[in-house]
Design an enzyme around this catalytic site. Structure first.
Site, mmCIF file in Angstrom:
data_model
loop_
_atom_site.group_PDB
_atom_site.id
_atom_site.type_symbol
_atom_site.label_atom_id
_atom_site.label_comp_id
_atom_site.label_asym_id
_atom_site.label_seq_id
_atom_site.Cartn_x
_atom_site.Cartn_y
_atom_site.Cartn_z
ATOM 1 N N ASN A 9 -3.408 -25.771 -18.892
ATOM 2 C CA ASN A 9 -2.728 -26.469 -19.623
ATOM 3 C C ASN A 9 -2.888 -27.906 -19.000
ATOM 4 O OD1 ASN A 9 -0.945 -28.241 -21.377
ATOM 5 N ND2 ASN A 9 0.676 -26.668 -20.947
ATOM 6 N N TRP A 10 -3.662 -28.707 -19.723
ATOM 7 C CA TRP A 10 -3.728 -30.039 -18.894
ATOM 8 C C TRP A 10 -2.572 -30.950 -19.228
ATOM 9 C CZ3 TRP A 10 -9.530 -31.696 -18.984
ATOM 10 C CH2 TRP A 10 -10.545 -30.822 -18.363
ATOM 11 N N LYS A 11 -1.919 -30.858 -20.032
ATOM 12 C CA LYS A 11 -0.640 -31.679 -20.782
ATOM 13 C C LYS A 11 -1.285 -32.962 -20.962
ATOM 14 C CE LYS A 11 2.125 -28.493 -17.996
ATOM 15 N NZ LYS A 11 3.614 -28.180 -17.394
ATOM 16 N N HIS A 95 5.190 -24.821 -26.364
ATOM 17 C CA HIS A 95 5.562 -24.994 -24.945
ATOM 18 C C HIS A 95 6.873 -25.671 -24.710
ATOM 19 C CE1 HIS A 95 5.093 -26.767 -20.809
ATOM 20 N NE2 HIS A 95 3.989 -26.022 -20.722
ATOM 21 N N GLU A 97 8.042 -27.715 -22.854
ATOM 22 C CA GLU A 97 8.071 -29.325 -22.939
ATOM 23 C C GLU A 97 8.127 -29.853 -24.324
ATOM 24 O OE1 GLU A 97 4.865 -30.091 -20.484
ATOM 25 O OE2 GLU A 97 5.968 -29.245 -18.701
ATOM 26 N N GLU A 167 6.980 -18.476 -19.727
ATOM 27 C CA GLU A 167 7.132 -19.434 -18.700
ATOM 28 C C GLU A 167 8.612 -19.856 -18.464
ATOM 29 O OE1 GLU A 167 3.463 -22.005 -18.727
ATOM 30 O OE2 GLU A 167 4.593 -22.820 -20.357
ATOM 31 N N GLY A 173 6.206 -26.731 -12.988
ATOM 32 C CA GLY A 173 6.354 -28.097 -12.422
ATOM 33 C C GLY A 173 7.129 -28.237 -11.216
ATOM 34 N N SER A 213 4.286 -22.796 -12.023
ATOM 35 C CA SER A 213 3.937 -22.901 -10.475
ATOM 36 C C SER A 213 2.969 -22.202 -10.211
ATOM 37 C CB SER A 213 5.139 -23.232 -9.714
ATOM 38 O OG SER A 213 6.070 -24.105 -10.206
ATOM 39 N N GLY A 234 -0.501 -25.060 -15.223
ATOM 40 C CA GLY A 234 -0.340 -26.364 -15.295
ATOM 41 C C GLY A 234 -1.081 -27.444 -14.114
ATOM 42 N N GLY A 235 -0.119 -27.876 -13.263
ATOM 43 C CA GLY A 235 -0.678 -28.687 -12.336
ATOM 44 C C GLY A 235 -1.914 -27.995 -11.629
#
Ligand code: 13P
Length: 253
Positions: A9-11, A95, A97, A167, A173, A213, A234-235
């Site tokens: 997920n590149w956000k 998601h 976010e 999640e 994150g 994470s 994610g990251g």
């Protein structure tokens, strides 16, 4: 046996130009094989560039959200048929976010997931508890309510066609990953509720990803858990090396 599905997920990262560069790097580093499904979810504006850069690859392409209508007066939204035509085969919905910053509700997630299914996209339905909810001992209550509301009214065939992503919000994150015991407890419970909704045979087939994470050094132990069938990353998905190492861990599971 459920095939692992690792999705990045590149956000809100990567312009079209940066997307092409990262896809090239990923393709060079990922040893593509049929044993694991791998996908990426770049921002909407980078999907066309990603699709082009993915020609000849088996990587899946996902949107990060979709509206429940095919078209209409919904400024700022993108529909499932639009994602389909640009070359997506899946889409993230719900998601945390979006729930946190944009008022996303379980009812809206349900409508978005249904629209995705009707367009032939695989919805990746995200859910998970906040830190306050976990500390209050309410994790299973919260996740149970979320899965029931997000999948309400779906036929067993529709449930079978989707992916669930657990999640925990406190792990996203933060570098604070769920322990294997925490992840397995919720994944196993989720499979039980999916069984209540759609039957045991369907529940045994539905992939449940863990997200929050996930890094190269913790992926193997999470992916080895009996009810963890992949990861939403994610990251670490923005670094080709790290993402390739997570995919490699899935291949060894
Ligand atoms: P991180 O891997 O950066 O914690 O993000 C997880 C996530 O939100 C994936 O959807």
């Amino acid at each position: 046996m459920r095939k692992a599905f690792i999705c990045g997920n590149w956000k809100m990262f990567k312009t079209p130009g940066e997307t092409v560069a990262l896809v090239r790097e990923l393709r060079a580093k990922l040893n593509e094989s049929a044993s694991v499904e791998v996908g990426i979810a770049p921002p909407f504006t980078s999907l066309a560039a990603a699709r082009q850069a993915l020609l000849g690859s088996h990587l899946r392409l996902a949107g990060q959200n979709c509206h429940w209508e095919a078209q209409g007066t919904f400024t700022g939204e993108v529909s499932a048929p639009m994602l389909k035509e640009v070359g997506c085969d899946s889409v993230i919905v719900g998601h945390s976010e979006r729930r946190q910053h944009f008022g996303e509700t379980d009812e809206a997630v349900n409508r978005r997931a249904r629209a995705a299914l009707e367009s032939g996209l695989t919805p990746i339905v995200c859910l998970g508890e906040t830190l306050a909810e976990r500390e209050a001992g309410r994790t299973l209550d919260v996740v149970s309510r979320q899965i029931r509301a997000c999948l309400a009214g779906f036929s067993p065939a529709q449930v079978e066609a989707l992916v669930v992503a657990y999640e925990p919000v406190w792990a996203i994150g933060t570098g604070r990953v769920a322990t294997p015991a925490q992840a397995q407890e919720v994944h196993q419970a989720l499979r039980g509720w999916i069984s209540d909704l759609a039957g045991r045979a369907v529940a045994d087939k539905v992939r449940i990803q863990y997200g929050g994470s996930v890094k190269p050094d913790n992926a193997a132990e999470l992916l080895a858990l009996p009810d963890v069938d992949g990861a939403l990353v994610g990251g670490a998905s923005l670094k080709a090396d790290d993402f390739a190492r997570i995919v490699a861990a899935a291949r060894r599971r």
